[in-house]
Motif scaffolding. Structure first.
Motif, PDB file in Angstrom:
ATOM      1  N   VAL A   1     -54.784 -12.801  42.281  1.00  0.00           N
ATOM      2  CA  VAL A   1     -53.888 -13.752  41.648  1.00  0.00           C
ATOM      3  C   VAL A   1     -53.867 -15.073  42.389  1.00  0.00           C
ATOM      4  N   GLY A   2     -54.228 -15.093  43.652  1.00  0.00           N
ATOM      5  CA  GLY A   2     -54.174 -16.323  44.428  1.00  0.00           C
ATOM      6  C   GLY A   2     -52.737 -16.734  44.663  1.00  0.00           C
ATOM      7  N   CYS A   3     -52.034 -15.867  45.321  1.00  0.00           N
ATOM      8  CA  CYS A   3     -50.610 -16.052  45.589  1.00  0.00           C
ATOM      9  C   CYS A   3     -50.277 -17.417  46.148  1.00  0.00           C
ATOM     10  N   SER A   4     -49.302 -18.039  45.571  1.00  0.00           N
ATOM     11  CA  SER A   4     -48.743 -19.268  46.102  1.00  0.00           C
ATOM     12  C   SER A   4     -47.237 -19.177  45.960  1.00  0.00           C
TER      13      SER A   4
ATOM     14  N   VAL B   1     -42.379 -14.314  51.265  1.00  0.00           N
ATOM     15  CA  VAL B   1     -43.666 -13.628  51.157  1.00  0.00           C
ATOM     16  C   VAL B   1     -43.477 -12.272  50.484  1.00  0.00           C
ATOM     17  N   SER B   2     -42.462 -11.519  50.896  1.00  0.00           N
ATOM     18  CA  SER B   2     -42.180 -10.213  50.308  1.00  0.00           C
ATOM     19  C   SER B   2     -41.924 -10.325  48.806  1.00  0.00           C
TER      20      SER B   2
ATOM     21  N   ALA C   1     -43.790  -9.720  43.204  1.00  0.00           N
ATOM     22  CA  ALA C   1     -43.953 -10.304  41.877  1.00  0.00           C
ATOM     23  C   ALA C   1     -45.421 -10.302  41.442  1.00  0.00           C
ATOM     24  N   THR C   2     -46.309 -10.553  42.375  1.00  0.00           N
ATOM     25  CA  THR C   2     -47.737 -10.621  42.070  1.00  0.00           C
ATOM     26  C   THR C   2     -48.332  -9.252  41.771  1.00  0.00           C
TER      27      THR C   2
ATOM     28  N   LYS D   1     -40.758  -4.646  46.741  1.00  0.00           N
ATOM     29  CA  LYS D   1     -40.901  -5.604  47.834  1.00  0.00           C
ATOM     30  C   LYS D   1     -41.360  -4.889  49.099  1.00  0.00           C
ATOM     31  N   PRO D   2     -42.461  -5.346  49.685  1.00  0.00           N
ATOM     32  CA  PRO D   2     -42.929  -4.719  50.927  1.00  0.00           C
ATOM     33  C   PRO D   2     -42.117  -5.212  52.122  1.00  0.00           C
ATOM     34  N   ASP D   3     -42.172  -4.437  53.209  1.00  0.00           N
ATOM     35  CA  ASP D   3     -41.520  -4.809  54.464  1.00  0.00           C
ATOM     36  C   ASP D   3     -42.425  -5.813  55.174  1.00  0.00           C
ATOM     37  N   ILE D   4     -41.982  -7.058  55.247  1.00  0.00           N
ATOM     38  CA  ILE D   4     -42.756  -8.134  55.857  1.00  0.00           C
ATOM     39  C   ILE D   4     -42.003  -8.662  57.072  1.00  0.00           C
TER      40      ILE D   4
END
Length: 114
Positions: free
Chosen positions: A23-26, A44-45, A50-51, A56-59
């Motif tokens: 997706v090329g996260c931005s 970031v999480s 969303a992507t 939500k991951p643990d960041i």
């Protein structure tokens, strides 16, 4: 059984990495020329979730992100089994107090410590 959990965790981390790369996260955040490490980890999480369509991951991020184009920092995604995946955050533009950044997950995860 432990290898089944590791495989599932590795697959989950790979899904996050593949989703982020495809997706090329931005993302962007309103700040005063600096985004705190805690706020960056949250952003970031949320963007990775969303992507990828995953929870939500643990960041965790070790440092604040300076609002200067080209600035990078490394964050860490930690799975439930303790395996980790590196995530690079790079500032792509700054518009007033808004920092726009790209997120790129590493291709491979590090196994959980024994």
């Amino acid at each position: 059984m432990a290898s089944a959990r590791l495989s599932a965790a590795t697959w989950s981390l790979s899904a996050v990495a593949v989703g982020a790369l495809l997706v090329g996260c931005s993302a962007s955040a309103d700040v005063e020329k600096k985004l705190s490490a805690d706020k960056l980890a949250t952003e970031v999480s949320e963007q990775l979730a969303a992507t990828t369509g995953q929870p939500k991951p643990d960041i965790s991020c070790p440092e604040d992100l300076e609002g200067k184009v080209g600035t990078t920092t490394r964050c860490k995604l930690t799975a439930g089994d303790g395996s980790t995946l590196g995530v690079t955050v790079t500032v792509k533009s700054v518009d007033g107090d808004k920092i726009n950044f790209d997120i790129k997950a590493d291709d491979t995860a590090s196994p959980a410590p024994n």
